[in-house]
Write a protein that holds these residues in place. Sequence first.
Motif, PDB file in Angstrom:
ATOM      1  N   ARG A  13       0.850  -1.196   0.000  1.00  0.00           N
ATOM      2  CA  ARG A  13       0.000   0.000   0.000  1.00  0.00           C
ATOM      3  C   ARG A  13       0.889   1.250   0.000  1.00  0.00           C
ATOM      4  NH1 ARG A  13      -3.198   1.956   5.005  1.00  0.00           N
ATOM      5  NH2 ARG A  13      -1.702   3.627   5.330  1.00  0.00           N
ATOM      6  N   LEU A  15       3.117   4.507  -0.484  1.00  0.00           N
ATOM      7  CA  LEU A  15       4.180   4.863  -1.424  1.00  0.00           C
ATOM      8  C   LEU A  15       4.758   3.638  -2.133  1.00  0.00           C
ATOM      9  CD1 LEU A  15       6.056   6.995  -2.646  1.00  0.00           C
ATOM     10  CD2 LEU A  15       7.546   6.749  -0.640  1.00  0.00           C
ATOM     11  N   ASP A  34       6.241  -7.560   1.248  1.00  0.00           N
ATOM     12  CA  ASP A  34       5.527  -6.939   2.373  1.00  0.00           C
ATOM     13  C   ASP A  34       5.155  -8.016   3.381  1.00  0.00           C
ATOM     14  OD1 ASP A  34       3.467  -5.282   3.901  1.00  0.00           O
ATOM     15  OD2 ASP A  34       3.862  -3.930   2.234  1.00  0.00           O
ATOM     16  N   LEU A  59       7.776 -10.793   3.225  1.00  0.00           N
ATOM     17  CA  LEU A  59       9.097 -10.391   3.724  1.00  0.00           C
ATOM     18  C   LEU A  59       8.917  -9.429   4.891  1.00  0.00           C
ATOM     19  CD1 LEU A  59      12.123  -9.239   1.574  1.00  0.00           C
ATOM     20  CD2 LEU A  59      11.266  -7.735   3.343  1.00  0.00           C
ATOM     21  N   ASP A  60       9.551  -9.753   6.015  1.00  0.00           N
ATOM     22  CA  ASP A  60       9.601  -8.827   7.151  1.00  0.00           C
ATOM     23  C   ASP A  60      10.947  -8.138   7.081  1.00  0.00           C
ATOM     24  OD1 ASP A  60       9.928  -7.525   9.548  1.00  0.00           O
ATOM     25  OD2 ASP A  60       9.085  -9.145  10.767  1.00  0.00           O
ATOM     26  N   VAL A  61      10.940  -6.826   6.904  1.00  0.00           N
ATOM     27  CA  VAL A  61      12.192  -6.110   6.658  1.00  0.00           C
ATOM     28  C   VAL A  61      13.140  -6.108   7.856  1.00  0.00           C
ATOM     29  CG1 VAL A  61      11.377  -4.607   4.804  1.00  0.00           C
ATOM     30  CG2 VAL A  61      11.093  -3.880   7.206  1.00  0.00           C
ATOM     31  N   ASN A  87      11.651   0.575   1.024  1.00  0.00           N
ATOM     32  CA  ASN A  87      10.581   1.557   1.256  1.00  0.00           C
ATOM     33  C   ASN A  87       9.809   1.330   2.544  1.00  0.00           C
ATOM     34  OD1 ASN A  87       8.159   3.403   0.338  1.00  0.00           O
ATOM     35  ND2 ASN A  87       7.286   1.383   0.743  1.00  0.00           N
ATOM     36  N   TYR A 153      11.411   7.241  15.145  1.00  0.00           N
ATOM     37  CA  TYR A 153      11.294   7.242  13.684  1.00  0.00           C
ATOM     38  C   TYR A 153      12.299   8.221  13.072  1.00  0.00           C
ATOM     39  CZ  TYR A 153       9.078   8.185   9.117  1.00  0.00           C
ATOM     40  OH  TYR A 153       8.823   8.369   7.775  1.00  0.00           O
ATOM     41  N   LYS A 157      15.375   7.280  10.570  1.00  0.00           N
ATOM     42  CA  LYS A 157      15.488   7.823   9.214  1.00  0.00           C
ATOM     43  C   LYS A 157      16.807   8.580   9.040  1.00  0.00           C
ATOM     44  CE  LYS A 157      11.644   6.379   7.313  1.00  0.00           C
ATOM     45  NZ  LYS A 157      11.664   5.476   6.146  1.00  0.00           N
ATOM     46  N   LEU A 186       3.478  13.462   2.289  1.00  0.00           N
ATOM     47  CA  LEU A 186       2.945  13.132   0.967  1.00  0.00           C
ATOM     48  C   LEU A 186       1.436  12.972   1.018  1.00  0.00           C
ATOM     49  CD1 LEU A 186       5.623  10.432  -0.011  1.00  0.00           C
ATOM     50  CD2 LEU A 186       5.567  12.845  -0.696  1.00  0.00           C
ATOM     51  N   ILE A 190      -1.733   7.146   4.752  1.00  0.00           N
ATOM     52  CA  ILE A 190      -1.256   7.184   6.137  1.00  0.00           C
ATOM     53  C   ILE A 190      -1.318   8.600   6.709  1.00  0.00           C
ATOM     54  CG2 ILE A 190       1.209   7.486   5.593  1.00  0.00           C
ATOM     55  CD1 ILE A 190       0.075   5.106   8.291  1.00  0.00           C
TER      56      ILE A 190
HETATM   57  N1  LIG Z   1       3.634   9.098   3.820  1.00  0.00           N
HETATM   58  C1  LIG Z   1       4.489  10.116   3.932  1.00  0.00           C
HETATM   59  O1  LIG Z   1       4.114  11.279   3.941  1.00  0.00           O
HETATM   60  C2  LIG Z   1       5.960   9.820   4.041  1.00  0.00           C
HETATM   61  C3  LIG Z   1       6.850  10.888   4.188  1.00  0.00           C
HETATM   62  C4  LIG Z   1       8.199  10.632   4.298  1.00  0.00           C
HETATM   63  C5  LIG Z   1       8.659   9.331   4.248  1.00  0.00           C
HETATM   64  N2  LIG Z   1       7.781   8.313   4.110  1.00  0.00           N
HETATM   65  C6  LIG Z   1       8.307   6.958   4.072  1.00  0.00           C
HETATM   66  O2  LIG Z   1       7.796   6.301   2.934  1.00  0.00           O
HETATM   67  C7  LIG Z   1       7.699   4.909   3.201  1.00  0.00           C
HETATM   68  C8  LIG Z   1       6.296   4.407   2.901  1.00  0.00           C
HETATM   69  O3  LIG Z   1       5.384   5.133   3.695  1.00  0.00           O
HETATM   70  P1  LIG Z   1       3.810   5.016   3.483  1.00  0.00           P
HETATM   71  O4  LIG Z   1       3.262   6.345   3.734  1.00  0.00           O
HETATM   72  O5  LIG Z   1       3.510   4.368   2.194  1.00  0.00           O
HETATM   73  O6  LIG Z   1       3.423   4.043   4.715  1.00  0.00           O
HETATM   74  P2  LIG Z   1       2.235   2.976   4.864  1.00  0.00           P
HETATM   75  O7  LIG Z   1       2.127   2.722   6.324  1.00  0.00           O
HETATM   76  O8  LIG Z   1       1.032   3.409   4.119  1.00  0.00           O
HETATM   77  O9  LIG Z   1       2.795   1.674   4.140  1.00  0.00           O
HETATM   78  C9  LIG Z   1       3.882   0.977   4.661  1.00  0.00           C
HETATM   79  C10 LIG Z   1       3.931  -0.428   4.090  1.00  0.00           C
HETATM   80  O10 LIG Z   1       5.030  -1.099   4.739  1.00  0.00           O
HETATM   81  C11 LIG Z   1       4.587  -2.376   5.168  1.00  0.00           C
HETATM   82  N3  LIG Z   1       5.366  -2.807   6.321  1.00  0.00           N
HETATM   83  C12 LIG Z   1       5.292  -2.366   7.609  1.00  0.00           C
HETATM   84  N4  LIG Z   1       6.135  -3.042   8.386  1.00  0.00           N
HETATM   85  C13 LIG Z   1       6.759  -3.941   7.584  1.00  0.00           C
HETATM   86  C14 LIG Z   1       7.745  -4.941   7.811  1.00  0.00           C
HETATM   87  N5  LIG Z   1       8.248  -5.156   9.037  1.00  0.00           N
HETATM   88  N6  LIG Z   1       8.175  -5.665   6.758  1.00  0.00           N
HETATM   89  C15 LIG Z   1       7.663  -5.459   5.513  1.00  0.00           C
HETATM   90  N7  LIG Z   1       6.732  -4.537   5.241  1.00  0.00           N
HETATM   91  C16 LIG Z   1       6.287  -3.790   6.262  1.00  0.00           C
HETATM   92  C17 LIG Z   1       3.110  -2.205   5.502  1.00  0.00           C
HETATM   93  O11 LIG Z   1       2.430  -3.447   5.490  1.00  0.00           O
HETATM   94  C18 LIG Z   1       2.674  -1.260   4.384  1.00  0.00           C
HETATM   95  O12 LIG Z   1       2.282  -1.974   3.227  1.00  0.00           O
HETATM   96  C19 LIG Z   1       8.115   4.719   4.665  1.00  0.00           C
HETATM   97  O13 LIG Z   1       9.488   4.386   4.743  1.00  0.00           O
HETATM   98  C20 LIG Z   1       7.886   6.086   5.245  1.00  0.00           C
HETATM   99  O14 LIG Z   1       8.675   6.322   6.381  1.00  0.00           O
HETATM  100  C21 LIG Z   1       6.437   8.514   4.009  1.00  0.00           C
END
Ligand SMILES: NC(=O)c1ccc[n+]([C@@H]2O[C@H](COP(=O)([O-])OP(=O)(O)OC[C@H]3O[C@@H](n4cnc5c(N)ncnc54)[C@H](O)[C@@H]3O)[C@@H](O)[C@H]2O)c1
Length: 247
Positions: A13, A15, A34, A59-61, A87, A153, A157, A186, A190
């Motif tokens: 889901r 990004l 994921d 996959l658990d990162v 990501n 967090y 980062k 973004l 979330i």
């Molecule tokens: N959304 C923003 O505004 C924003 C801004 C800056 C950075 N980011 C970064 O972008 C990336 C994606 O963010 P997003 O907004 O899409 O978040 P999100 O929470 O919508 O999606 C995160 C995804 O990561 C998966 N995930 C969580 N833990 C996991 C694990 N242990 N192993 C594998 N997968 C796992 C979740 O199931 C989900 O599909 C992240 O690294 C976040 O920090 C997001």
Amino acid sequence: MSNKTVIVTGAARGLGAVVARRFHAAGYNVALADIAIEAAQLIARELSEDGSTACAIKLDVASKADFAAARDALIGRWGSIDALVNNAGASKVVPVMEITAEQFDQVIGINLRSVLFGCQVFGQYFAERGMGRIVNIASLAGQNGGSATGAHYAAAKGGAITLTKVFARDLAAHGVTVNAISPGPLDLPIVHESVPADKLATVIAGIPVGKLGSAAYIADVAVMLASADAYFANGACWDVNGGLYMR
Ligand SMILES: NC(=O)c1ccc[n+]([C@@H]2O[C@H](COP(=O)([O-])OP(=O)(O)OC[C@H]3O[C@@H](n4cnc5c(N)ncnc54)[C@H](O)[C@@H]3O)[C@@H](O)[C@H]2O)c1
């Protein structure tokens, strides 16, 4: 281009899903990795019904073994892998003085161990092949300490940006580049789920360009950094934050 392969973590889901779609549109075979395997499978099937150009991988990162298993599975499926997008990320807002050891370790695991293990496993594989691209999704929080995201967090980062430099230096001579992208807030689910609408309006008013960022544009930057022509972009942190943080 049709035989290039990318693995995107956290692609079920947000990004990661957008990044996976953009790579697929650019002609890559895409592995959507994921913990949310069912959601990842839905997108993979939508992209490629017969699985010939897209698949989901559980996959658990936070697990190095999971990265290694994914690498082996993808080599078996498509022959080779060309790019990794680290990501997956997550955070819960907790005041800095109240963060427990468990909360700290969990957030560091998802946001920083992930980058270490992804870069170790795929960096070594790419180095042995003499080519490869790694893109780590960092965050503005890692540069300015964050506001609504939590200190654990933000620290993770910041660490991801530093690991990007370390791996970039180590792997450069082997034809492998490693870059970070550091987005500001973004226009993604979330953000709307975790920030109440009135607060979000204040956040947006504080962004110099007056809008949330586009996930599609972040994805396009990742695709660009994965291209062969991007060999001279290495160890950088690509700021895409609407002017919230300038350096
Ligand atoms: N959304 C923003 O505004 C924003 C801004 C800056 C950075 N980011 C970064 O972008 C990336 C994606 O963010 P997003 O907004 O899409 O978040 P999100 O929470 O919508 O999606 C995160 C995804 O990561 C998966 N995930 C969580 N833990 C996991 C694990 N242990 N192993 C594998 N997968 C796992 C979740 O199931 C989900 O599909 C992240 O690294 C976040 O920090 C997001």
